[in-house]
Design an enzyme around this catalytic site. Sequence first.
Site, PDB file in Angstrom:
ATOM      1  N   GLY A 108      -0.931   7.757  -2.905  1.00 46.90           N
ATOM      2  CA  GLY A 108       0.417   7.233  -2.980  1.00 46.90           C
ATOM      3  C   GLY A 108       1.046   7.599  -4.318  1.00 46.90           C
ATOM      4  O   GLY A 108       0.335   7.798  -5.311  1.00 46.90           O
ATOM      5  N   GLN A 142       6.899   7.334 -11.143  1.00 48.03           N
ATOM      6  CA  GLN A 142       5.714   7.964 -11.740  1.00 48.03           C
ATOM      7  C   GLN A 142       5.953   9.426 -12.122  1.00 48.03           C
ATOM      8  O   GLN A 142       5.168  10.007 -12.868  1.00 48.03           O
ATOM      9  CB  GLN A 142       4.514   7.866 -10.797  1.00 48.03           C
ATOM     10  CG  GLN A 142       3.989   6.440 -10.650  1.00 48.03           C
ATOM     11  CD  GLN A 142       2.805   6.391  -9.717  1.00 48.03           C
ATOM     12  OE1 GLN A 142       2.968   6.345  -8.509  1.00 48.03           O
ATOM     13  NE2 GLN A 142       1.606   6.431 -10.272  1.00 48.03           N
ATOM     14  N   CYS A 186      -4.787   3.931  -9.771  1.00 50.86           N
ATOM     15  CA  CYS A 186      -3.401   4.410  -9.832  1.00 50.86           C
ATOM     16  C   CYS A 186      -3.385   5.755 -10.546  1.00 50.86           C
ATOM     17  O   CYS A 186      -4.089   5.926 -11.548  1.00 50.86           O
ATOM     18  CB  CYS A 186      -2.561   3.393 -10.600  1.00 50.86           C
ATOM     19  SG  CYS A 186      -0.847   3.868 -10.813  1.00 50.86           S
ATOM     20  N   LEU A 187      -2.588   6.686 -10.051  1.00 52.06           N
ATOM     21  CA  LEU A 187      -2.525   8.012 -10.686  1.00 52.06           C
ATOM     22  C   LEU A 187      -1.998   7.928 -12.124  1.00 52.06           C
ATOM     23  O   LEU A 187      -2.240   8.824 -12.920  1.00 52.06           O
ATOM     24  CB  LEU A 187      -1.650   8.957  -9.862  1.00 52.06           C
ATOM     25  CG  LEU A 187      -2.237   9.397  -8.508  1.00 52.06           C
ATOM     26  CD1 LEU A 187      -1.225  10.242  -7.743  1.00 52.06           C
ATOM     27  CD2 LEU A 187      -3.549  10.140  -8.677  1.00 52.06           C
ATOM     28  N   HIS A 226       1.141  -1.539  -3.371  1.00 50.30           N
ATOM     29  CA  HIS A 226       0.970  -0.922  -4.691  1.00 50.30           C
ATOM     30  C   HIS A 226       2.199  -0.065  -5.041  1.00 50.30           C
ATOM     31  O   HIS A 226       2.749  -0.180  -6.146  1.00 50.30           O
ATOM     32  CB  HIS A 226      -0.304  -0.064  -4.665  1.00 50.30           C
ATOM     33  CG  HIS A 226      -0.582   0.686  -5.927  1.00 50.30           C
ATOM     34  ND1 HIS A 226      -1.684   0.423  -6.720  1.00 50.30           N
ATOM     35  CD2 HIS A 226       0.088   1.701  -6.531  1.00 50.30           C
ATOM     36  CE1 HIS A 226      -1.655   1.247  -7.764  1.00 50.30           C
ATOM     37  NE2 HIS A 226      -0.600   2.039  -7.669  1.00 50.30           N
ATOM     38  N   GLU A 227       2.612   0.776  -4.093  1.00 55.68           N
ATOM     39  CA  GLU A 227       3.729   1.695  -4.376  1.00 55.68           C
ATOM     40  C   GLU A 227       5.055   0.944  -4.490  1.00 55.68           C
ATOM     41  O   GLU A 227       5.877   1.262  -5.349  1.00 55.68           O
ATOM     42  CB  GLU A 227       3.817   2.783  -3.302  1.00 55.68           C
ATOM     43  CG  GLU A 227       2.584   3.687  -3.201  1.00 55.68           C
ATOM     44  CD  GLU A 227       2.094   4.224  -4.530  1.00 55.68           C
ATOM     45  OE1 GLU A 227       2.913   4.474  -5.437  1.00 55.68           O
ATOM     46  OE2 GLU A 227       0.867   4.380  -4.684  1.00 55.68           O
ATOM     47  N   HIS A 279       5.480  -0.525  -7.823  1.00 49.38           N
ATOM     48  CA  HIS A 279       5.909   0.434  -8.848  1.00 49.38           C
ATOM     49  C   HIS A 279       7.437   0.437  -8.995  1.00 49.38           C
ATOM     50  O   HIS A 279       7.965   0.634 -10.085  1.00 49.38           O
ATOM     51  CB  HIS A 279       5.476   1.856  -8.468  1.00 49.38           C
ATOM     52  CG  HIS A 279       4.113   2.252  -8.982  1.00 49.38           C
ATOM     53  ND1 HIS A 279       3.798   2.254 -10.316  1.00 49.38           N
ATOM     54  CD2 HIS A 279       3.001   2.690  -8.331  1.00 49.38           C
ATOM     55  CE1 HIS A 279       2.539   2.673 -10.468  1.00 49.38           C
ATOM     56  NE2 HIS A 279       2.031   2.936  -9.280  1.00 49.38           N
TER      57      HIS A 279
HETATM   58 NI    NI Z   1       0.089   3.583  -8.815  1.00 49.17          NI
END
Ligand code: NI
Length: 162
Positions: free
Chosen positions: A46, A51, A88-89, A130-131, A134
């Site tokens: 995701g 991000q 998380c990325l 989660h997304e 963000h």
């Molecule tokens: Ni994330």
Amino acid sequence: MAIRNIRKKGDPILKLKSRPVERFDERFLTLLDDMRETMYHADGCGLAAVQVGVLKRAVVIDVGDGLIELINPEIVEKRGEQLEAEGCLSLPGEQGITLRPQYVKVRAQDRTGTVREWEGENLLARAMCHEIDHLDGILYTQRLAPKEALERFQKEHPEMER
Ligand code: NI
């Protein structure tokens, strides 16, 4: 299409609230394409626009069942609980156990601007939460399961050993 730079922990943009998408123009579609490419390149499931440094309410998700693009998403229903390790990325190499709903229904626009609903369970539900977090400047580290929740969950789900 291009792979964009993923903003990492400590970048103040990650704490900002993203703005609704109003124009589904060429520029926005390119952003979505780049987000998809960037997510796959980073081997993530995701990615939110913030991000890659763009404060727009758009996310891409693929938990292994194909690509989902959610624009201006809202969680309209949730049920149950799940406790799982999450990463998380933007926080490479880190993990934490979060408490998330087991099921969510999300209302969002697709890339044509059409309002649709998506349902997700387990990993997909977690990725959606989660997304969408963000987009409000919230990282999973703010959703870590408190000790009491871990204990209660273990009591209610004795079959799960952790
Ligand atoms: Ni994330």
